[in-house]
Design a protein around this motif. Structure first.
Motif, PDB file in Angstrom:
ATOM      1  N   ILE A  90      31.475  53.816  29.609  1.00 42.23           N
ATOM      2  CA  ILE A  90      30.108  53.934  28.912  1.00 42.23           C
ATOM      3  C   ILE A  90      30.039  52.519  27.963  1.00 42.23           C
ATOM      4  N   ASN A  91      28.700  52.030  28.047  1.00 41.90           N
ATOM      5  CA  ASN A  91      28.564  50.926  27.225  1.00 41.90           C
ATOM      6  C   ASN A  91      27.548  51.440  26.092  1.00 41.90           C
ATOM      7  N   HIS A  92      28.306  51.372  24.874  1.00 35.86           N
ATOM      8  CA  HIS A  92      27.415  52.089  24.008  1.00 35.86           C
ATOM      9  C   HIS A  92      26.418  51.211  23.228  1.00 35.86           C
ATOM     10  N   LYS A  93      26.345  49.936  23.569  1.00 35.69           N
ATOM     11  CA  LYS A  93      25.503  49.175  22.928  1.00 35.69           C
ATOM     12  C   LYS A  93      24.046  49.067  23.643  1.00 35.69           C
ATOM     13  N   THR A  94      23.028  48.639  22.971  1.00 39.43           N
ATOM     14  CA  THR A  94      21.612  48.296  23.694  1.00 39.43           C
ATOM     15  C   THR A  94      21.313  47.305  24.687  1.00 39.43           C
ATOM     16  N   ASP A  95      22.451  46.409  24.496  1.00 38.60           N
ATOM     17  CA  ASP A  95      22.465  45.125  25.142  1.00 38.60           C
ATOM     18  C   ASP A  95      23.535  45.251  26.232  1.00 38.60           C
ATOM     19  N   PRO A  96      23.383  44.228  27.339  1.00 38.91           N
ATOM     20  CA  PRO A  96      24.518  44.099  28.122  1.00 38.91           C
ATOM     21  C   PRO A  96      25.892  43.612  27.396  1.00 38.91           C
ATOM     22  N   VAL A  97      27.070  44.148  27.785  1.00 33.84           N
ATOM     23  CA  VAL A  97      28.288  43.661  27.151  1.00 33.84           C
ATOM     24  C   VAL A  97      29.109  43.038  28.363  1.00 33.84           C
ATOM     25  N   THR A  98      29.969  41.972  27.991  1.00 30.81           N
ATOM     26  CA  THR A  98      30.890  41.191  28.943  1.00 30.81           C
ATOM     27  C   THR A  98      32.119  41.725  28.354  1.00 30.81           C
ATOM     28  N   PHE A  99      32.903  42.204  29.340  1.00 30.63           N
ATOM     29  CA  PHE A  99      34.450  42.400  29.070  1.00 30.63           C
ATOM     30  C   PHE A  99      35.254  41.991  30.399  1.00 30.63           C
ATOM     31  N   THR A 100      36.384  42.200  30.070  1.00 34.78           N
ATOM     32  CA  THR A 100      37.456  41.645  31.486  1.00 34.78           C
ATOM     33  C   THR A 100      38.265  43.039  31.688  1.00 34.78           C
ATOM     34  N   LEU A 101      38.040  43.211  33.121  1.00 30.59           N
ATOM     35  CA  LEU A 101      38.856  44.354  33.660  1.00 30.59           C
ATOM     36  C   LEU A 101      40.097  43.740  34.745  1.00 30.59           C
ATOM     37  N   GLN A 102      41.291  44.305  34.474  1.00 30.78           N
ATOM     38  CA  GLN A 102      42.426  43.820  35.164  1.00 30.78           C
ATOM     39  C   GLN A 102      42.900  45.058  35.696  1.00 30.78           C
ATOM     40  N   TRP A 103      43.619  45.016  36.924  1.00 34.22           N
ATOM     41  CA  TRP A 103      44.417  46.008  37.475  1.00 34.22           C
ATOM     42  C   TRP A 103      45.796  45.286  37.928  1.00 34.22           C
ATOM     43  N   THR A 104      46.835  46.135  37.355  1.00 34.96           N
ATOM     44  CA  THR A 104      48.120  45.797  37.753  1.00 34.96           C
ATOM     45  C   THR A 104      48.789  47.068  38.314  1.00 34.96           C
ATOM     46  N   GLN A 105      49.773  46.948  39.252  1.00 36.69           N
ATOM     47  CA  GLN A 105      50.226  48.042  40.316  1.00 36.69           C
ATOM     48  C   GLN A 105      51.899  47.737  40.489  1.00 36.69           C
ATOM     49  N   ASN A 106      52.651  48.855  40.499  1.00 37.79           N
ATOM     50  CA  ASN A 106      54.289  48.638  41.025  1.00 37.79           C
ATOM     51  C   ASN A 106      54.154  48.107  42.474  1.00 37.79           C
ATOM     52  N   ASP A 107      55.120  47.254  42.561  1.00 36.27           N
ATOM     53  CA  ASP A 107      55.158  46.684  43.922  1.00 36.27           C
ATOM     54  C   ASP A 107      56.537  47.375  44.561  1.00 36.27           C
ATOM     55  N   LEU A 108      56.329  48.382  45.417  1.00 43.20           N
ATOM     56  CA  LEU A 108      57.458  48.828  46.153  1.00 43.20           C
ATOM     57  C   LEU A 108      57.779  48.078  47.465  1.00 43.20           C
ATOM     58  N   CYS A 109      57.034  47.179  47.768  1.00 42.08           N
ATOM     59  CA  CYS A 109      57.351  46.397  49.179  1.00 42.08           C
ATOM     60  C   CYS A 109      58.035  45.394  49.052  1.00 42.08           C
ATOM     61  N   SER A 110      58.268  44.783  47.977  1.00 50.97           N
ATOM     62  CA  SER A 110      59.170  43.699  47.627  1.00 50.97           C
ATOM     63  C   SER A 110      60.667  44.066  47.371  1.00 50.97           C
ATOM     64  N   SER A 111      61.376  44.056  48.369  1.00 48.63           N
ATOM     65  CA  SER A 111      62.957  44.341  48.282  1.00 48.63           C
ATOM     66  C   SER A 111      63.326  45.709  47.753  1.00 48.63           C
ATOM     67  N   GLY A 112      62.342  46.497  47.980  1.00 46.20           N
ATOM     68  CA  GLY A 112      62.579  47.815  47.578  1.00 46.20           C
ATOM     69  C   GLY A 112      62.509  48.008  46.085  1.00 46.20           C
TER      70      GLY A 112
END
Length: 712
Positions: A90-112
């Motif tokens: 939810i954006n609680h402001k009355t104007d557009p808001v700029t923010f950063t989204l970042q995803w990280t994930q465990n990597d099971l495929c590299s050398s186990g």
């Protein structure tokens, strides 16, 4: 009270929060920041009566999930498959808001190894109000459970949300010779792990869904399936759709198969497609076998049989067209399984409900089921549910289950990238007892118990009724000659009622005594042999020396609770059938007013005001769990006998309790069963050595301490 004004200066940009909004975590972060920022020479710890309120974020992160490339929510993927990662808030402001989204994930495929790597980062702008954002990607190119974390950063404040999904390579069909269990609802992953290590079971029934699926707790998902598959479990996949057209005619709106054979055939195909789709969503992408649940319908009507056969023909046809195998579950007599030989194309396997015990049996067999010839489905095509709803405790974890022995086909997941084999994957040497499980039983198995007064009581064990008259030193067998007793109830030391099976005739008999078991009166419930064969349990509720009700639980999957109810007002000389909405024990206050509670999800309560002729569903938030699903007492549990008349907070159940009864606030008995196994389930042909311990415990201090009573 101390009033502070202008003392605490907080810089919110230095505080990291989580969307779980844990007040303890937020309070700890605030305290650490205050101490670190203080320039005073003396530090004073202030314990303030915090009134918790969410931090005033301009924009909130509320949820995260994954979907397929079309946007449909999904938790199970092929390797390297198109998918989407989603976040919302939810954006609680009355104007557009700029923010950063970042995803990280465990990597099971590299050398186990499970390294963490960034898979996405972008600065975005969102309009006021609710927002959603996704980015397209590919699923990892190896199998396992992945845990992506999305982080939203706005004005230096971080919010995070974790989700999970599974990636699977293959599913496969193979013949299993081991034992499995089914239950309503899902055990926690840690309970499944405990039972994999400590129980003799290796297979679990997955209810995929369906319009008549009755187990609504703990929704099934691909992550749960993958996690328990990695422990070693394989699966019976079952679909619970419309029932026979003549099933439960007392419920006119119940979903049923059409009487018309052509319509039934088409509906069978539709149900097969729905079951396959549900199985796919759980991560089974290649071979599988799915069993259709046809509950006992009891009416030997040709038109009803034909509709069921036509429906199963459509079911089997569609599964075969899709490249999968077809199976069906039912009561061997009252689902009329012998009629299923007419299904075209033939069912590949059958799952037979035919019970003969209340315990785990290492020597259980798929053969010699009532009403079903051993010549049918005889080429490693059988599963058998041999024990209905009962509690077992393995490794200090108690679960209420049905027990199954297997010599037929089930479905497994290939998790070889995560573990070296799963209980011997592939088609093993065929034949019951392949593993050679050995069970040692210590103590006397107990089916029921009750107290007359503070030191006298009775137990029902393996068909025998034993009376204790002096605190545990002496036991007397008062079982009627030749009878095998399945239920007992006493209103005093001298007055008791029993339900049992008569040897030879197989009739279901009711016995009544008024002299402590020295003599017994005898009557019979009006049931034929096929109906008697479908009875799992019996409960008797005597009101006085002449009036009693007998409720019978009939064979069913754990997604159902079916029963029959009989009433007498003349000491058993005549029995009249009444109705009952659940196959559970009844309790009557007088000849008109009574109730029954439980059901598949243990959440139903019905009352009657006319002696069981009609029943009304009561609105209730109560839950009625099986006694052994917990080791601490809840006031919502109904013990054997009567409700406990004291404060639940002072009471702790012994581990593995399966039933209990109290006569006052401090004196009670409890039956306890525990067990454990040793052996390597991951190695085909290895032997399991299991121990099962039964004990009768008594308390004289309201459950604070317990002592053992020996049963001789």
């Amino acid at each position: 009270p101390l009033i502070l004004t202008g003392v605490l200066l907080l810089t919110f940009s230095q505080i990291t929060t989580a969307t779980s909004r844990d007040p303890v975590s937020v309070q700890s972060a605030l305290h650490e920041h205050i101490v670190a920022s203080s320039s005073a020479t003396t530090t004073v710890n202030l314990y303030l009566p915090l009134i918790y309120d969410p931090l005033p974020f301009d924009v909130e992160l509320l949820d995260a999930w994954t979907s397929d490339s079309s946007g449909d929510d999904l938790l199970g993927f092929h390797p390297d498959e198109n998918m989407r990662y989603w976040a919302s808030g939810i954006n609680h402001k009355t104007d557009p808001v700029t923010f950063t989204l970042q995803w990280t994930q465990n990597d099971l495929c590299s050398s186990g190894e499970s390294d963490i790597r960034q898979i996405y980062s972008e600065t975005i702008s969102m309009e006021p109000g609710d927002w959603e954002h996704f980015f397209p990607s590919k699923s990892p190119d190896c199998s396992g459970v992945f845990s992506p974390i999305v982080k939203l950063t706005d004005n230096g404040i971080n919010q995070t949300h974790l989700t999970e999904f599974a990636v699977n390579e293959y599913s496969m069909v193979f013949v299993s010779n081991e034992q499995g269990f089914d239950k309503c609802g899902l055990p926690d992953v840690w309970k499944m792990s405990n039972w994999w290590q400590n129980s003799p079971y290796e297979v679990f029934n997955l209810y995929l869904g369906g319009v008549n699926f009755g187990c609504k707790s703990n929704p099934l998902d691909a992550v749960w399936v993958r996690n328990v598959a990695e422990q070693g479990w394989s699966f019976i996949q079952t679909w619970v759709g419309p029932q026979a057209p003549c099933y439960r005619e007392d419920l006119p709106d119940y979903p049923r198969i059409p009487w018309d054979k052509d319509e039934a055939y088409q509906e069978g195909q539709q149900e097969a497609q729905a079951a396959v789709d549900a199985s796919y969503e759980l991560g089974f992408f290649t071979d599988r076998i799915i069993y259709y649940d046809i509950e006992s319908y009891g009416q030997d009507l040709s038109s009803c049989h034909k509709a069921v056969v036509s429906f199963l023909s459509g079911w089997s046809k569609r599964l075969h067209e899709l490249g999968f195998k077809s199976g069906a579950y039912g009561a061997s007599c009252t689902s009329f399984m012998s009629e299923w030989t007419k299904v075209d194309p033939s069912l590949d396997d059958v799952w037979i409900a035919n019970w003969y015990t209340n315990y785990y049996d290492p020597n259980a067999s798929v053969w010699n089921a009532y009403c079903l010839s051993n010549s049918l489905w005889d080429d490693h095509q059988r599963l058998r549910q041999y024990a209905g709803g009962h509690s077992e405790t393995w490794g200090d974890v108690s679960i209420t289950i049905d027990s199954n022995v297997l010599d037929g086909e089930i479905t497994g997941l290939d998790v070889s990238q995560k573990a070296e084999g799963i209980g011997g994957r592939g088609e093993r040497d065929k034949g019951i007892g392949d593993r050679g499980t050995v069970l040692h039983i210590y103590g006397v198995p107990i089916n029921n118990l009750g107290l007359f007064d503070i030191d006298r009581g009775w137990v029902l064990s393996e068909g025998k009724v034993l009376i204790n008259d002096n605190g545990g030193e002496h036991w007397q067998d008062i079982t009627p000659t030749g009878a095998y007793i399945i239920s007992a109830a006493f209103s005093g030391r001298d007055t008791g009622w029993l339900v049992g099976r008569r040897p030879g005739s197989g009739e279901l008999a009711v016995y009544r005594t008024q002299d402590g078991g020295s003599t017994w009166g005898l009557s019979f419930l009006p049931l034929n042999l096929e109906e008697i064969a479908s009875i799992e349990k019996a409960h008797i509720d005597p009101l006085d020396e002449d009036t009693a009700w007998v409720s019978l639980k009939t064979l069913s999957g754990s997604s159902f609770s079916l029963g029959r109810l009989f009433y007498t007002s003349d000491a058993g000389n005549t029995w009249h059938e009444r109705t009952i909405p659940l196959g559970e024990a009844v309790e009557f206050q007088d000849e008109l007013h009574g109730w029954v509670a439980g059901g598949p999800s243990k959440d139903k309560l019905y009352s009657t005001r006319d002696g069981g002729r009609t029943w009304q569903l009561e609105e209730s938030d109560a839950h009625f769990p099986a006694h052994a699903d917990t080791t601490s007492f809840s006031s919502q549990i109904t013990p054997a006998g009567s409700s406990l008349p004291f404060a639940a907070s002072q009471f702790v159940l012994p581990k593995g309790v399966v039933m209990l009864d109290f006569v006052d606030t401090i004196h009670g008995w409890a039956a306890v069963q525990t067990g454990a196994c040793q052996g390597d389930k991951g190695r085909p042909g290895s032997q399991l050595i299991c121990e099962q311990h039964w004990r009768l415990l008594a308390t004289d201090d309201g459950g604070r301490t317990w002592r053992e009573i020996k049963i001789h």
